[in-house]
Design an enzyme around this catalytic site. Structure first.
Site, PDB file in Angstrom:
ATOM      1  N   ASP A  12       0.847  -1.195   0.000  1.00  0.00           N
ATOM      2  CA  ASP A  12       0.000   0.000   0.000  1.00  0.00           C
ATOM      3  C   ASP A  12       0.880   1.241   0.000  1.00  0.00           C
ATOM      4  O   ASP A  12       1.109   1.872   1.046  1.00  0.00           O
ATOM      5  CB  ASP A  12      -0.940  -0.027   1.213  1.00  0.00           C
ATOM      6  N   LYS A  34       0.588  -7.835  -2.881  1.00  0.00           N
ATOM      7  CA  LYS A  34      -0.737  -7.368  -3.285  1.00  0.00           C
ATOM      8  C   LYS A  34      -0.634  -5.931  -3.762  1.00  0.00           C
ATOM      9  O   LYS A  34      -0.075  -5.078  -3.069  1.00  0.00           O
ATOM     10  CB  LYS A  34      -1.700  -7.452  -2.098  1.00  0.00           C
ATOM     11  N   ASP A  61      -5.514  -6.489  -6.546  1.00  0.00           N
ATOM     12  CA  ASP A  61      -6.697  -6.316  -5.678  1.00  0.00           C
ATOM     13  C   ASP A  61      -7.493  -5.101  -6.149  1.00  0.00           C
ATOM     14  O   ASP A  61      -7.455  -4.042  -5.531  1.00  0.00           O
ATOM     15  CB  ASP A  61      -6.192  -6.150  -4.235  1.00  0.00           C
ATOM     16  N   LEU A  62      -8.194  -5.259  -7.277  1.00  0.00           N
ATOM     17  CA  LEU A  62      -8.942  -4.130  -7.837  1.00  0.00           C
ATOM     18  C   LEU A  62     -10.455  -4.306  -7.691  1.00  0.00           C
ATOM     19  O   LEU A  62     -11.224  -3.447  -8.129  1.00  0.00           O
ATOM     20  CB  LEU A  62      -8.550  -3.903  -9.308  1.00  0.00           C
ATOM     21  N   LYS A  63     -10.900  -5.411  -7.134  1.00  0.00           N
ATOM     22  CA  LYS A  63     -12.318  -5.626  -6.765  1.00  0.00           C
ATOM     23  C   LYS A  63     -13.269  -5.144  -7.861  1.00  0.00           C
ATOM     24  O   LYS A  63     -14.100  -4.253  -7.660  1.00  0.00           O
ATOM     25  CB  LYS A  63     -12.646  -4.902  -5.461  1.00  0.00           C
ATOM     26  N   ASP A  66     -18.908  -4.324 -12.212  1.00  0.00           N
ATOM     27  CA  ASP A  66     -19.510  -3.554 -13.297  1.00  0.00           C
ATOM     28  C   ASP A  66     -20.394  -4.536 -14.079  1.00  0.00           C
ATOM     29  O   ASP A  66     -20.632  -5.659 -13.611  1.00  0.00           O
ATOM     30  CB  ASP A  66     -18.405  -2.934 -14.176  1.00  0.00           C
ATOM     31  N   ASN A  69     -19.940  -7.768 -19.201  1.00  0.00           N
ATOM     32  CA  ASN A  69     -19.029  -7.608 -20.340  1.00  0.00           C
ATOM     33  C   ASN A  69     -17.795  -6.774 -19.976  1.00  0.00           C
ATOM     34  O   ASN A  69     -16.672  -7.087 -20.382  1.00  0.00           O
ATOM     35  CB  ASN A  69     -19.804  -6.948 -21.492  1.00  0.00           C
ATOM     36  N   THR A 120     -15.468  -5.492   5.139  1.00  0.00           N
ATOM     37  CA  THR A 120     -15.470  -5.500   6.609  1.00  0.00           C
ATOM     38  C   THR A 120     -15.792  -4.118   7.174  1.00  0.00           C
ATOM     39  O   THR A 120     -16.062  -3.987   8.360  1.00  0.00           O
ATOM     40  CB  THR A 120     -14.114  -5.988   7.160  1.00  0.00           C
ATOM     41  N   GLY A 211      -0.037  -5.970   5.756  1.00  0.00           N
ATOM     42  CA  GLY A 211       0.512  -4.734   5.214  1.00  0.00           C
ATOM     43  C   GLY A 211       1.489  -4.091   6.178  1.00  0.00           C
ATOM     44  O   GLY A 211       2.657  -4.460   6.268  1.00  0.00           O
ATOM     45  N   ARG A 212       0.972  -3.127   6.941  1.00  0.00           N
ATOM     46  CA  ARG A 212       1.838  -2.273   7.764  1.00  0.00           C
ATOM     47  C   ARG A 212       2.756  -2.995   8.747  1.00  0.00           C
ATOM     48  O   ARG A 212       3.888  -2.519   8.940  1.00  0.00           O
ATOM     49  CB  ARG A 212       0.975  -1.217   8.466  1.00  0.00           C
TER      50      ARG A 212
END
Ligand code: C5P
Length: 235
Positions: A12, A34, A61-63, A66, A69, A120, A211-212
């Site tokens: 991050d 990630k 990790d772009l979730k 939409d 298509n 979450t 992460g941190r």
């Protein structure tokens, strides 16, 4: 057994230089990485290619969420980049997830596609606000079954606190990738509900995202080693 290191380090960072500086401190044999929104928007596919050239498996990790298509097109593009894993929002629905699944399989079958169920950061009130009267727990289970059992996705991103019930419900096969991990005794930063890596594995996680506690450690490689050692006790 997992085919890749079960530890995923969340890069991050706001730019490519900072991300690559951290990657240089990490060993691709000991962890995957990630790449999320901030870094991808700032640094783009070139950063992902650069990390892969260093030997890292990349969880993009772009979730995606939409129309089917459009999501299928994004998944094809990510698969062409050669990422190890990517994700979509299960709330995009069955047709969207099936389109994503087919797109990944068409381009790069070994890329894993997982789903986010309920973020979450959402609680019962957040769900009511968007017209969902189920509890977050019920909604997680509903979307988990849709993603894994109906759309055939490879697994889920979930809270470590959801891992055991999901593992019971879904069986051994799906990947359960859990953030919200903190080494024993350390603070949670802005994470409210945390578990240690070993507790998450005991609860049924297949992979953990950290992460941190690693990226802000004075010695990130030592932080990785400590977490891997703790995880090995569960193996
Ligand atoms: O620094 P920290 O270990 O809290 O980072 C956790 C990572 O996992 C971040 O990239 C965060 O966006 C991500 N994440 C999370 N909780 C979720 C989903 C993703 O913390 N429910």
């Amino acid at each position: 057994m997992n085919e890749a290191p079960p530890l995923i380090v969340a890069l991050d960072f706001p730019n490519r230089v900072a991300a690559e500086r951290m990657a240089a401190e990490l060993d691709p044999h000991r962890c995957a990485v990630k790449v999320g929104f901030e870094l991808f928007v700032a640094a783009g596919p070139g950063l992902v290619e650069g990390l892969q050239a260093l030997g890292f498996r990349v969880f993009l990790d772009l979730k995606f969420h939409d129309i089917p298509n459009t999501v299928a097109g994004a998944c094809r593009a990510a698969a062409r980049l050669g990422v190890w894993m990517m994700n979509v929002h299960a709330s995009g629905g069955l047709e969207m997830m099936r389109a994503a699944h087919d797109a990944v399989r068409e381009i790069r079958p070994e890329t894993r596609l997982i789903a986010v169920t309920v973020l979450t950061s959402s609680d019962a009130e957040t769900l009511r606000g968007i017209g969902i009267d189920r509890s977050p727990e019920q909604q997680v289970l509903h979307l988990a079954e849709l993603a894994v059992n109906k759309a055939g996705l490879d697994g889920l991103v979930c809270s470590p606190l959801e891992a055991s019930v999901l593992r019971q419900r879904l069986g051994d096969a799906p990947w359960l990738v859990t953030p919200g991990i903190r080494p024993g005794g350390s603070g949670g930063d802005d994470q409210k509900r945390v578990m240690t890596a070993s507790a998450a594995l005991r609860a049924g996680a297949s992979h953990i995202v950290v992460g941190r506690p690693i990226t802000q450690a004075s010695d990130p490689a030592a932080a990785v080693a400590a977490i891997l050692e703790e995880m090995a006790k569960e193996a």
